[in-house]
Enzyme design. Sequence first.
Site, PDB file in Angstrom:
ATOM      1  N   ARG A  15     -42.115 -15.253 -57.517  1.00 50.15           N
ATOM      2  CA  ARG A  15     -43.035 -16.148 -56.823  1.00 50.15           C
ATOM      3  C   ARG A  15     -42.473 -16.522 -55.453  1.00 50.15           C
ATOM      4  NH1 ARG A  15     -43.589 -20.767 -61.329  1.00 50.15           N
ATOM      5  NH2 ARG A  15     -41.441 -20.096 -61.672  1.00 50.15           N
ATOM      6  N   LYS A  75     -38.656 -22.667 -57.119  1.00 54.25           N
ATOM      7  CA  LYS A  75     -37.688 -23.145 -58.103  1.00 54.25           C
ATOM      8  C   LYS A  75     -36.547 -23.888 -57.421  1.00 54.25           C
ATOM      9  CE  LYS A  75     -37.753 -22.657 -61.911  1.00 54.25           C
ATOM     10  NZ  LYS A  75     -38.346 -23.610 -62.892  1.00 54.25           N
ATOM     11  N   TYR A  94     -40.136 -27.201 -57.357  1.00 58.97           N
ATOM     12  CA  TYR A  94     -39.818 -27.663 -58.714  1.00 58.97           C
ATOM     13  C   TYR A  94     -38.324 -27.956 -58.767  1.00 58.97           C
ATOM     14  CZ  TYR A  94     -44.341 -26.121 -60.587  1.00 58.97           C
ATOM     15  OH  TYR A  94     -45.670 -25.969 -60.844  1.00 58.97           O
ATOM     16  N   HIS A  96     -36.721 -30.180 -61.777  1.00 59.49           N
ATOM     17  CA  HIS A  96     -36.274 -30.317 -63.169  1.00 59.49           C
ATOM     18  C   HIS A  96     -34.820 -30.800 -63.225  1.00 59.49           C
ATOM     19  CE1 HIS A  96     -39.991 -28.434 -64.429  1.00 59.49           C
ATOM     20  NE2 HIS A  96     -39.752 -27.384 -63.672  1.00 59.49           N
ATOM     21  N   GLU A 118     -43.092 -31.294 -60.149  1.00 53.42           N
ATOM     22  CA  GLU A 118     -43.450 -31.636 -61.527  1.00 53.42           C
ATOM     23  C   GLU A 118     -43.653 -33.129 -61.772  1.00 53.42           C
ATOM     24  OE1 GLU A 118     -38.872 -31.529 -61.541  1.00 53.42           O
ATOM     25  OE2 GLU A 118     -40.507 -30.400 -60.612  1.00 53.42           O
ATOM     26  N   ASP A 270     -37.133 -25.770 -69.326  1.00 52.14           N
ATOM     27  CA  ASP A 270     -36.680 -26.181 -67.990  1.00 52.14           C
ATOM     28  C   ASP A 270     -36.404 -27.673 -67.906  1.00 52.14           C
ATOM     29  OD1 ASP A 270     -39.332 -26.920 -68.082  1.00 52.14           O
ATOM     30  OD2 ASP A 270     -39.981 -25.572 -66.481  1.00 52.14           O
TER      31      ASP A 270
END
Length: 370
Positions: A15, A75, A94, A96, A118, A270
């Site tokens: 991605r 990410k 993201y 996490h 998120e 994750d």
Amino acid sequence: MKIGTTRELKNNEFRVGLTPDNVASLVKSGNEVFIETKAGEGAGFSDEAYAAAGAKIIATAKEVFDTCDMIYKVKEPEECEYELLRDNQILFTYLHLAPNPALTKVLLDKKIKAVAFETIKDEQGNLPCLRPMSQIAGKLSIQEGAKYLEKGFGGKGILLGGVPGVKRGSIVIVGGGIAGTYAAKTAVGLGAKVTLLDINLNRLAYIDEIFGNSVETLYSNEENIKRALADADLVIGSVLIPGGSTPKLVRREHLKIMKPGTVIVDIAIDQGGCCESSHVTTHDDPVFIEEGIVHYCVGNMPGAVPYTSTVALANATYKYAQMIADMGLEEACKKDKGLGLGVNCYDGKCVNKNVAASLGLEYVDLYSVI
């Protein structure tokens, strides 16, 4: 604002943060956009397409990080990228952070303005930037679970939809949020027997309304979980606490009551995973077997379908990036409190309650420091 996107480094992560259409819009509104060469190649977007949209193509990730005010990724940064982050830079991706204290420390030490997709919320309290990836992960969880139920991968050798004269496979979904609902939709489409557990009675009522008798709903308590696991062929873990560590609802002791060859797909990995025996795996090496149970715990499942995932993610995240570019992060957060909830770290402080609680950090209210 100078905005940059780099090539993702996580295993089999194809991605990319920005599409050429996003670049064209950002440039049209007066921003400069810098793209690391070949950053979008895996998702089907060429350097030529980005250049035609007005981006400057840059040779290395370091040059992008050195140049840009905001880094727009997919990410969380890998360890080798930590040194590239600049003090007070905006990181939009993201994150996490709950299971990742090392990255959190770097973000705090460098006073990064870290905005996590998120934990952004909309006016209805939904998670708009997590939703599309949860939809994709939910659908993929059944696809991958069906594959690893094949005998050659250590599974039971069961076809989930069955055939006339043979019973269907049994799928248990723990968590009825977006990922769990889309897993149920795909599972019903295959013709499997589907049971979904959640603690939110309103959510269970909603699942009942949309699926009728195709999905059995159960209140998620210890006894119901145990009974469901004992009958399961495929278990989907889709529990979510936004920003926080996932509770371990499928414990190691539960593996002993499950039949050998059962598959667990832990979508929640994750955020630490909702199965006690889970640990992060990669697309190159996606499964491991413990106590006879096949575990699939890939931390970036949507990376397997990068074109669909990239466009869906950009559709959800781009408007927030445009707000930040137009107003600056601080003013954008004052205008949109849901975007403010996406800020996890700011000026060396942890400003997300769930992240702070998970990592034992002091929580500071964002609006007291911006």
